[in-house]
Design an enzyme around this catalytic site. Structure first.
Site, PDB file in Angstrom:
ATOM      1  N   ARG A  86      45.631  39.446  41.700  1.00 53.21           N
ATOM      2  CA  ARG A  86      46.499  39.405  42.174  1.00 53.21           C
ATOM      3  C   ARG A  86      47.039  39.204  43.347  1.00 53.21           C
ATOM      4  NH1 ARG A  86      49.489  42.464  37.331  1.00 53.21           N
ATOM      5  NH2 ARG A  86      47.248  43.063  36.890  1.00 53.21           N
ATOM      6  N   ARG A 114      53.392  45.043  46.330  1.00 57.06           N
ATOM      7  CA  ARG A 114      52.533  44.130  46.636  1.00 57.06           C
ATOM      8  C   ARG A 114      54.023  43.459  47.789  1.00 57.06           C
ATOM      9  NH1 ARG A 114      47.856  42.773  43.617  1.00 57.06           N
ATOM     10  NH2 ARG A 114      47.884  43.849  41.634  1.00 57.06           N
ATOM     11  N   LEU A 126      34.455  39.355  44.313  1.00 52.10           N
ATOM     12  CA  LEU A 126      33.697  38.432  45.593  1.00 52.10           C
ATOM     13  C   LEU A 126      32.529  37.866  44.636  1.00 52.10           C
ATOM     14  CD1 LEU A 126      34.844  36.644  46.829  1.00 52.10           C
ATOM     15  CD2 LEU A 126      33.456  37.652  49.043  1.00 52.10           C
ATOM     16  N   ASP A 135      35.747  44.653  50.607  1.00 48.12           N
ATOM     17  CA  ASP A 135      35.081  45.803  51.050  1.00 48.12           C
ATOM     18  C   ASP A 135      33.684  45.583  50.208  1.00 48.12           C
ATOM     19  OD1 ASP A 135      35.105  48.688  50.987  1.00 48.12           O
ATOM     20  OD2 ASP A 135      36.348  48.965  49.334  1.00 48.12           O
TER      21      ASP A 135
END
Ligand code: IMP
Ligand code: MG
Length: 172
Positions: A38, A157, A101, A96
């Site tokens: 998210r 967020r 990813l 990071d």
């Protein structure tokens, strides 16, 4: 909380990235942005409006569980758009260790798109073995950051800026 990147600084950089992507994909007739949810929600919402090209939008959700040897990543929402032959741009909030990813990249690659690139808002110091994203908004330090989509335990967020929380902020 210490503000690291103001709302204005983010807006300026997002417009720059949008212009860069618009130019780089001028020849593409099937650009697909894939938001990694998210955390990239705010970023992709602003970035897509800064890209002056026809595009499709899809998203996937990954959840990483921190373990002793790094993280295990589970897919909680799968992709729905067909990606074969498309020019895919994966949109991340922050890279990071690159674990999240890697999983997103592999999922996309399976569908045989024409190209896959990565656009991250934030990049922590690059770790060995982690591929450098084609587009990175800001390089930040090792400290944990929140806001503009990024959370600490699902909170913060909705901050319009990016900040470094202090001890009191991350206590319940
Ligand atoms: P990686 O797999 O270690 O690259 O971490 C990727 C994910 O961890 C990101 O997509 C974020 O959701 C989360 N993450 C990493 N660093 C931070 C941070 O400083 N603040 C908030 N979330 C973070
Ligand atoms: Mg997260």
């Amino acid at each position: 909380m210490r503000v690291l990147l103001s709302e204005e600084a983010i807006a300026v950089r997002v417009r720059e990235l949008g212009a860069e992507i618009t130019a780089d994909y001028a020849e593409s007739d099937d650009l697909v942005l894939i938001a990694v949810m998210r955390g990239s929600m705010c970023f992709v919402a602003d970035l897509m409006r800064a890209i002056n090209r026809p595009l499709r939008l899809d998203y996937l959700a990954l959840r990483s569980y921190d373990g002793i040897d790094g993280a295990d990543v589970a897919i909680t929402t799968a992709l729905t758009e067909p990606l074969r032959g498309a020019d895919v741009l994966i949109i991340e909030d922050i890279v990071d260790r690159g674990v999240t990813l890697r999983v997103a990249f592999d999922l996309v690659q399976r569908q045989e798109p024409r190209s896959i690139e990565v656009c991250t808002l934030l990049q922590k110091p690059l770790q060995p073995g982690v591929a450098e994203p084609r587009y990175a908004g800001f390089v930040v330090g090792k400290e944990f950051v929140v806001g503009y989509g990024l959370d600490y335990d699902q909170r913060y967020r909705n901050l319009p800026y990016i900040a470094v929380p202090n001890e009191a902020d991350i206590r319940r």
